[in-house]
Motif scaffolding. Sequence first.
Motif, PDB file in Angstrom:
ATOM      1  N   VAL A   4       0.839  -1.195   0.000  1.00 37.46           N
ATOM      2  CA  VAL A   4       0.000   0.000   0.000  1.00 37.46           C
ATOM      3  C   VAL A   4       0.877   1.248   0.000  1.00 37.46           C
ATOM      4  O   VAL A   4       0.627   2.194  -0.754  1.00 37.46           O
ATOM      5  CB  VAL A   4      -0.957   0.008   1.219  1.00 37.46           C
ATOM      6  N   LEU A   5       1.909   1.250   0.817  1.00 37.97           N
ATOM      7  CA  LEU A   5       2.832   2.379   0.877  1.00 37.97           C
ATOM      8  C   LEU A   5       3.501   2.604  -0.483  1.00 37.97           C
ATOM      9  O   LEU A   5       3.578   3.731  -0.966  1.00 37.97           O
ATOM     10  CB  LEU A   5       3.878   2.152   1.964  1.00 37.97           C
ATOM     11  N   GLU A   6       3.961   1.530  -1.107  1.00 41.86           N
ATOM     12  CA  GLU A   6       4.591   1.649  -2.427  1.00 41.86           C
ATOM     13  C   GLU A   6       3.608   2.218  -3.450  1.00 41.86           C
ATOM     14  O   GLU A   6       3.976   3.074  -4.259  1.00 41.86           O
ATOM     15  CB  GLU A   6       5.100   0.291  -2.901  1.00 41.86           C
ATOM     16  N   LEU A   7       2.381   1.765  -3.423  1.00 41.92           N
ATOM     17  CA  LEU A   7       1.372   2.244  -4.361  1.00 41.92           C
ATOM     18  C   LEU A   7       1.121   3.740  -4.173  1.00 41.92           C
ATOM     19  O   LEU A   7       1.053   4.500  -5.153  1.00 41.92           O
ATOM     20  CB  LEU A   7       0.069   1.466  -4.171  1.00 41.92           C
ATOM     21  N   ILE A   8       1.010   4.196  -2.948  1.00 41.59           N
ATOM     22  CA  ILE A   8       0.804   5.620  -2.660  1.00 41.59           C
ATOM     23  C   ILE A   8       1.989   6.433  -3.158  1.00 41.59           C
ATOM     24  O   ILE A   8       1.822   7.452  -3.838  1.00 41.59           O
ATOM     25  CB  ILE A   8       0.589   5.842  -1.153  1.00 41.59           C
ATOM     26  N   LEU A   9       3.189   5.983  -2.821  1.00 39.56           N
ATOM     27  CA  LEU A   9       4.391   6.729  -3.198  1.00 39.56           C
ATOM     28  C   LEU A   9       4.564   6.806  -4.709  1.00 39.56           C
ATOM     29  O   LEU A   9       4.911   7.855  -5.245  1.00 39.56           O
ATOM     30  CB  LEU A   9       5.623   6.093  -2.560  1.00 39.56           C
ATOM     31  N   LYS A  10       4.323   5.713  -5.389  1.00 35.90           N
ATOM     32  CA  LYS A  10       4.468   5.698  -6.847  1.00 35.90           C
ATOM     33  C   LYS A  10       3.458   6.614  -7.528  1.00 35.90           C
ATOM     34  O   LYS A  10       3.693   7.087  -8.625  1.00 35.90           O
ATOM     35  CB  LYS A  10       4.350   4.273  -7.382  1.00 35.90           C
ATOM     36  N   GLY A  11       2.355   6.887  -6.847  1.00 35.11           N
ATOM     37  CA  GLY A  11       1.345   7.779  -7.396  1.00 35.11           C
ATOM     38  C   GLY A  11       1.669   9.250  -7.259  1.00 35.11           C
ATOM     39  O   GLY A  11       1.083  10.081  -7.958  1.00 35.11           O
ATOM     40  N   ILE A  12       2.621   9.612  -6.391  1.00 33.59           N
ATOM     41  CA  ILE A  12       2.892  11.030  -6.168  1.00 33.59           C
ATOM     42  C   ILE A  12       4.252  11.496  -6.681  1.00 33.59           C
ATOM     43  O   ILE A  12       4.543  12.687  -6.633  1.00 33.59           O
ATOM     44  CB  ILE A  12       2.757  11.402  -4.672  1.00 33.59           C
ATOM     45  N   ASP A  17       9.512   4.285 -10.867  1.00 33.22           N
ATOM     46  CA  ASP A  17      10.317   3.071 -10.961  1.00 33.22           C
ATOM     47  C   ASP A  17      11.515   3.100 -10.007  1.00 33.22           C
ATOM     48  O   ASP A  17      12.131   2.068  -9.759  1.00 33.22           O
ATOM     49  CB  ASP A  17      10.783   2.855 -12.393  1.00 33.22           C
ATOM     50  N   GLN A  18      11.836   4.242  -9.442  1.00 33.20           N
ATOM     51  CA  GLN A  18      12.966   4.349  -8.521  1.00 33.20           C
ATOM     52  C   GLN A  18      12.556   4.277  -7.051  1.00 33.20           C
ATOM     53  O   GLN A  18      13.390   4.412  -6.164  1.00 33.20           O
ATOM     54  CB  GLN A  18      13.741   5.635  -8.792  1.00 33.20           C
ATOM     55  N   ILE A  19      11.286   4.049  -6.786  1.00 33.06           N
ATOM     56  CA  ILE A  19      10.812   3.919  -5.407  1.00 33.06           C
ATOM     57  C   ILE A  19      11.195   2.552  -4.868  1.00 33.06           C
ATOM     58  O   ILE A  19      10.935   1.523  -5.490  1.00 33.06           O
ATOM     59  CB  ILE A  19       9.280   4.095  -5.325  1.00 33.06           C
ATOM     60  N   THR A  20      11.840   2.542  -3.695  1.00 33.83           N
ATOM     61  CA  THR A  20      12.127   1.298  -2.986  1.00 33.83           C
ATOM     62  C   THR A  20      11.647   1.450  -1.557  1.00 33.83           C
ATOM     63  O   THR A  20      11.756   2.525  -0.963  1.00 33.83           O
ATOM     64  CB  THR A  20      13.632   0.978  -2.982  1.00 33.83           C
ATOM     65  N   ILE A  35      12.248   4.466   2.910  1.00 30.80           N
ATOM     66  CA  ILE A  35      11.809   4.800   1.565  1.00 30.80           C
ATOM     67  C   ILE A  35      12.976   5.364   0.775  1.00 30.80           C
ATOM     68  O   ILE A  35      13.609   6.332   1.208  1.00 30.80           O
ATOM     69  CB  ILE A  35      10.669   5.844   1.623  1.00 30.80           C
ATOM     70  N   GLY A  36      13.256   4.764  -0.347  1.00 34.77           N
ATOM     71  CA  GLY A  36      14.270   5.282  -1.258  1.00 34.77           C
ATOM     72  C   GLY A  36      13.586   5.832  -2.494  1.00 34.77           C
ATOM     73  O   GLY A  36      12.616   5.253  -2.984  1.00 34.77           O
ATOM     74  N   ALA A  37      14.076   6.982  -2.971  1.00 41.33           N
ATOM     75  CA  ALA A  37      13.467   7.608  -4.143  1.00 41.33           C
ATOM     76  C   ALA A  37      14.520   8.400  -4.893  1.00 41.33           C
ATOM     77  O   ALA A  37      15.603   8.659  -4.369  1.00 41.33           O
ATOM     78  CB  ALA A  37      12.325   8.517  -3.711  1.00 41.33           C
ATOM     79  N   ALA A  38      14.182   8.798  -6.096  1.00 38.56           N
ATOM     80  CA  ALA A  38      15.064   9.673  -6.863  1.00 38.56           C
ATOM     81  C   ALA A  38      15.227  10.980  -6.103  1.00 38.56           C
ATOM     82  O   ALA A  38      14.314  11.433  -5.401  1.00 38.56           O
ATOM     83  CB  ALA A  38      14.469   9.933  -8.245  1.00 38.56           C
ATOM     84  N   GLU A  39      16.398  11.578  -6.222  1.00 41.82           N
ATOM     85  CA  GLU A  39      16.716  12.786  -5.459  1.00 41.82           C
ATOM     86  C   GLU A  39      15.688  13.904  -5.656  1.00 41.82           C
ATOM     87  O   GLU A  39      15.315  14.589  -4.703  1.00 41.82           O
ATOM     88  CB  GLU A  39      18.107  13.273  -5.846  1.00 41.82           C
ATOM     89  N   ILE A  45       7.830  13.715  -1.689  1.00 44.60           N
ATOM     90  CA  ILE A  45       7.380  12.732  -0.701  1.00 44.60           C
ATOM     91  C   ILE A  45       7.219  13.383   0.671  1.00 44.60           C
ATOM     92  O   ILE A  45       6.248  13.135   1.370  1.00 44.60           O
ATOM     93  CB  ILE A  45       8.360  11.546  -0.632  1.00 44.60           C
ATOM     94  N   ILE A  46       8.176  14.209   1.041  1.00 41.53           N
ATOM     95  CA  ILE A  46       8.123  14.847   2.362  1.00 41.53           C
ATOM     96  C   ILE A  46       7.040  15.921   2.405  1.00 41.53           C
ATOM     97  O   ILE A  46       6.275  16.005   3.357  1.00 41.53           O
ATOM     98  CB  ILE A  46       9.497  15.431   2.733  1.00 41.53           C
ATOM     99  N   GLY A  47       6.963  16.740   1.370  1.00 45.95           N
ATOM    100  CA  GLY A  47       5.946  17.779   1.312  1.00 45.95           C
ATOM    101  C   GLY A  47       6.331  18.997   2.123  1.00 45.95           C
ATOM    102  O   GLY A  47       7.292  18.990   2.886  1.00 45.95           O
ATOM    103  N   LYS A  48       5.570  20.048   1.976  1.00 44.25           N
ATOM    104  CA  LYS A  48       5.820  21.294   2.695  1.00 44.25           C
ATOM    105  C   LYS A  48       5.591  21.074   4.186  1.00 44.25           C
ATOM    106  O   LYS A  48       4.527  20.615   4.596  1.00 44.25           O
ATOM    107  CB  LYS A  48       4.898  22.395   2.176  1.00 44.25           C
ATOM    108  N   ASP A  49       6.608  21.383   4.972  1.00 48.11           N
ATOM    109  CA  ASP A  49       6.588  21.188   6.432  1.00 48.11           C
ATOM    110  C   ASP A  49       6.304  19.737   6.826  1.00 48.11           C
ATOM    111  O   ASP A  49       5.795  19.467   7.915  1.00 48.11           O
ATOM    112  CB  ASP A  49       5.557  22.105   7.098  1.00 48.11           C
ATOM    113  N   GLY A  50       6.585  18.782   5.931  1.00 47.44           N
ATOM    114  CA  GLY A  50       6.388  17.374   6.245  1.00 47.44           C
ATOM    115  C   GLY A  50       4.944  16.918   6.183  1.00 47.44           C
ATOM    116  O   GLY A  50       4.610  15.830   6.650  1.00 47.44           O
TER     117      GLY A  50
END
Length: 77
Positions: A4-12, A17-20, A35-39, A45-50
């Motif tokens: 579920v976490l991977e699906l959410i992250l890949k959507g934003i 393809d670089q999400i781990t 969570i690993g992602a492209a730079e 992923i973090i968003g404004k103020d987390g």
Amino acid sequence: MREVLELILKGIVREPDQITVSEAVDENGNTVFEIGAAEEDVGQIIGKDGRTIKSINVLLNALAGSSKESFILKVVR
């Protein structure tokens, strides 16, 4: 929950393809997702103020329901 976490992250992110996501349990019994992602996607992923990562954490806890499972999300990279 990891899927579920991977699906959410890949959507934003721009490069899904670089999400781990790796899963571990800490000494307090919390599930830790690293969570690993492209730079260039880390800020997304973090968003404004987390706000984004906090919202994802709230969603995961809501999906866990009454199991009292606790999650920690760490963005690495």
